[in-house]
Design a protein around this motif. Structure first.
Motif, PDB file in Angstrom:
ATOM      1  N   VAL A 179       0.844  -1.238   0.062  1.00 50.56           N
ATOM      2  CA  VAL A 179      -0.012  -0.121   0.090  1.00 50.56           C
ATOM      3  C   VAL A 179       0.902   1.207   0.020  1.00 50.56           C
ATOM      4  O   VAL A 179       0.611   2.649  -0.737  1.00 50.56           O
ATOM      5  N   ALA A 180       2.077   1.271   0.812  1.00 44.99           N
ATOM      6  CA  ALA A 180       2.914   2.490   0.951  1.00 44.99           C
ATOM      7  C   ALA A 180       3.423   2.690  -0.440  1.00 44.99           C
ATOM      8  O   ALA A 180       3.676   3.737  -0.942  1.00 44.99           O
ATOM      9  N   ALA A 181       3.728   1.385  -1.172  1.00 38.62           N
ATOM     10  CA  ALA A 181       4.417   1.757  -2.489  1.00 38.62           C
ATOM     11  C   ALA A 181       3.369   2.316  -3.478  1.00 38.62           C
ATOM     12  O   ALA A 181       3.992   3.093  -4.330  1.00 38.62           O
ATOM     13  N   TYR A 182       2.331   1.656  -3.441  1.00 35.69           N
ATOM     14  CA  TYR A 182       1.215   2.133  -4.256  1.00 35.69           C
ATOM     15  C   TYR A 182       1.111   3.665  -4.144  1.00 35.69           C
ATOM     16  O   TYR A 182       0.788   4.425  -5.040  1.00 35.69           O
ATOM     17  N   GLU A 183       0.909   4.130  -2.733  1.00 33.73           N
ATOM     18  CA  GLU A 183       0.529   5.468  -2.496  1.00 33.73           C
ATOM     19  C   GLU A 183       1.758   6.307  -2.915  1.00 33.73           C
ATOM     20  O   GLU A 183       1.666   7.568  -3.465  1.00 33.73           O
TER      21      GLU A 183
ATOM     22  N   ASP B 176       3.442  15.617 -11.017  1.00 34.00           N
ATOM     23  CA  ASP B 176       3.389  16.248 -12.480  1.00 34.00           C
ATOM     24  C   ASP B 176       2.511  15.481 -13.503  1.00 34.00           C
ATOM     25  O   ASP B 176       2.759  14.107 -13.855  1.00 34.00           O
ATOM     26  N   PRO B 177       1.447  16.027 -14.209  1.00 34.96           N
ATOM     27  CA  PRO B 177       0.464  15.639 -14.912  1.00 34.96           C
ATOM     28  C   PRO B 177       1.164  14.924 -16.033  1.00 34.96           C
ATOM     29  O   PRO B 177       0.203  14.109 -16.926  1.00 34.96           O
ATOM     30  N   ARG B 178       2.230  15.123 -16.566  1.00 35.28           N
ATOM     31  CA  ARG B 178       2.692  14.792 -17.889  1.00 35.28           C
ATOM     32  C   ARG B 178       3.417  13.197 -17.691  1.00 35.28           C
ATOM     33  O   ARG B 178       3.551  12.599 -18.473  1.00 35.28           O
ATOM     34  N   ARG B 179       3.522  12.846 -16.336  1.00 35.52           N
ATOM     35  CA  ARG B 179       3.918  11.664 -16.070  1.00 35.52           C
ATOM     36  C   ARG B 179       3.141  10.518 -16.365  1.00 35.52           C
ATOM     37  O   ARG B 179       1.802  10.628 -16.312  1.00 35.52           O
ATOM     38  N   HIS B 180       3.771   9.332 -16.678  1.00 31.80           N
ATOM     39  CA  HIS B 180       2.954   7.985 -17.085  1.00 31.80           C
ATOM     40  C   HIS B 180       3.309   7.120 -16.197  1.00 31.80           C
ATOM     41  O   HIS B 180       4.484   7.149 -15.641  1.00 31.80           O
ATOM     42  N   VAL B 181       2.548   5.983 -15.827  1.00 36.99           N
ATOM     43  CA  VAL B 181       2.907   4.858 -14.838  1.00 36.99           C
ATOM     44  C   VAL B 181       3.924   4.252 -15.356  1.00 36.99           C
ATOM     45  O   VAL B 181       4.882   3.704 -14.697  1.00 36.99           O
ATOM     46  N   SER B 182       4.342   4.061 -16.774  1.00 39.45           N
ATOM     47  CA  SER B 182       5.229   3.141 -17.438  1.00 39.45           C
ATOM     48  C   SER B 182       6.698   4.006 -17.011  1.00 39.45           C
ATOM     49  O   SER B 182       7.731   3.452 -17.154  1.00 39.45           O
TER      50      SER B 182
ATOM     51  N   TYR C 120       7.394   5.313 -14.078  1.00 39.88           N
ATOM     52  CA  TYR C 120       7.597   5.311 -12.456  1.00 39.88           C
ATOM     53  C   TYR C 120       8.999   4.518 -12.533  1.00 39.88           C
ATOM     54  O   TYR C 120       9.153   3.599 -13.041  1.00 39.88           O
ATOM     55  N   PRO C 121       9.845   4.843 -11.687  1.00 41.07           N
ATOM     56  CA  PRO C 121      11.058   4.094 -11.424  1.00 41.07           C
ATOM     57  C   PRO C 121      11.017   2.990 -10.923  1.00 41.07           C
ATOM     58  O   PRO C 121      10.063   2.759  -9.796  1.00 41.07           O
TER      59      PRO C 121
END
Length: 147
Positions: free
Chosen positions: A120-124, A133-139, A141-142
């Protein structure tokens, strides 16, 4: 006056009652056909009363729920959620008072249980990273791996 007899509910009561009577009548009609030798009608003769009962049950449930929510609001509280909460809620906040920047969702409160669960902590953490940043995508994410 009973809350069940308020004018805005009476139309619904009448409509549900008429539909239930029609369904029961259709069940009786199918029963008569079944007794004349149409065996398929036995199934329909049993289904129509069930449809009527379900409609009445659902209407009673809707009216009770609406009236209980109205009672809670009248007492100044909030109605209980039908689904249990995960222990935190989200709120929109603006970073600048002029409203030029887009609103962001931030966690309002996190329970101790959620903070102890590493998934849960990692997801949050990922949600916070995406929200920065609204331009970021899930893919992007480090540590994100395509599955």
């Amino acid at each position: 006056m009973s809350p069940w007899l308020r004018p805005r509910w009476l139309v619904g009561h009448v409509l549900v009652g008429v539909v239930a009577v029609v369904f029961l009548r259709l069940g009786w009609w199918q029963w008569q056909h079944a007794r004349q030798g149409n065996t398929l009608s036995y199934g329909y003769a049993l289904q129509w009363p069930l449809f009527a009962a379900f409609g009445v049950f659902f209407w009673v449930k809707v009216v009770r729920e609406r009236l209980s929510h109205a009672d809670v609001r009248r007492q100044g509280g909030r109605p209980q959620a039908a689904v249990p909460s995960l222990g935190h809620s989200w709120r929109f906040e603006r970073s600048d008072p002029d409203g030029a920047a887009p609103a962001r969702m931030t966690p309002a409160a996190v329970t101790q249980t959620d903070a102890q669960d590493p998934q849960v902590a990692a997801y949050e953490d990922m949600l916070r990273w995406l929200n920065d940043d609204p331009r970021r995508h899930v893919s992007d994410y480090p540590g994100f791996q395509d599955r």
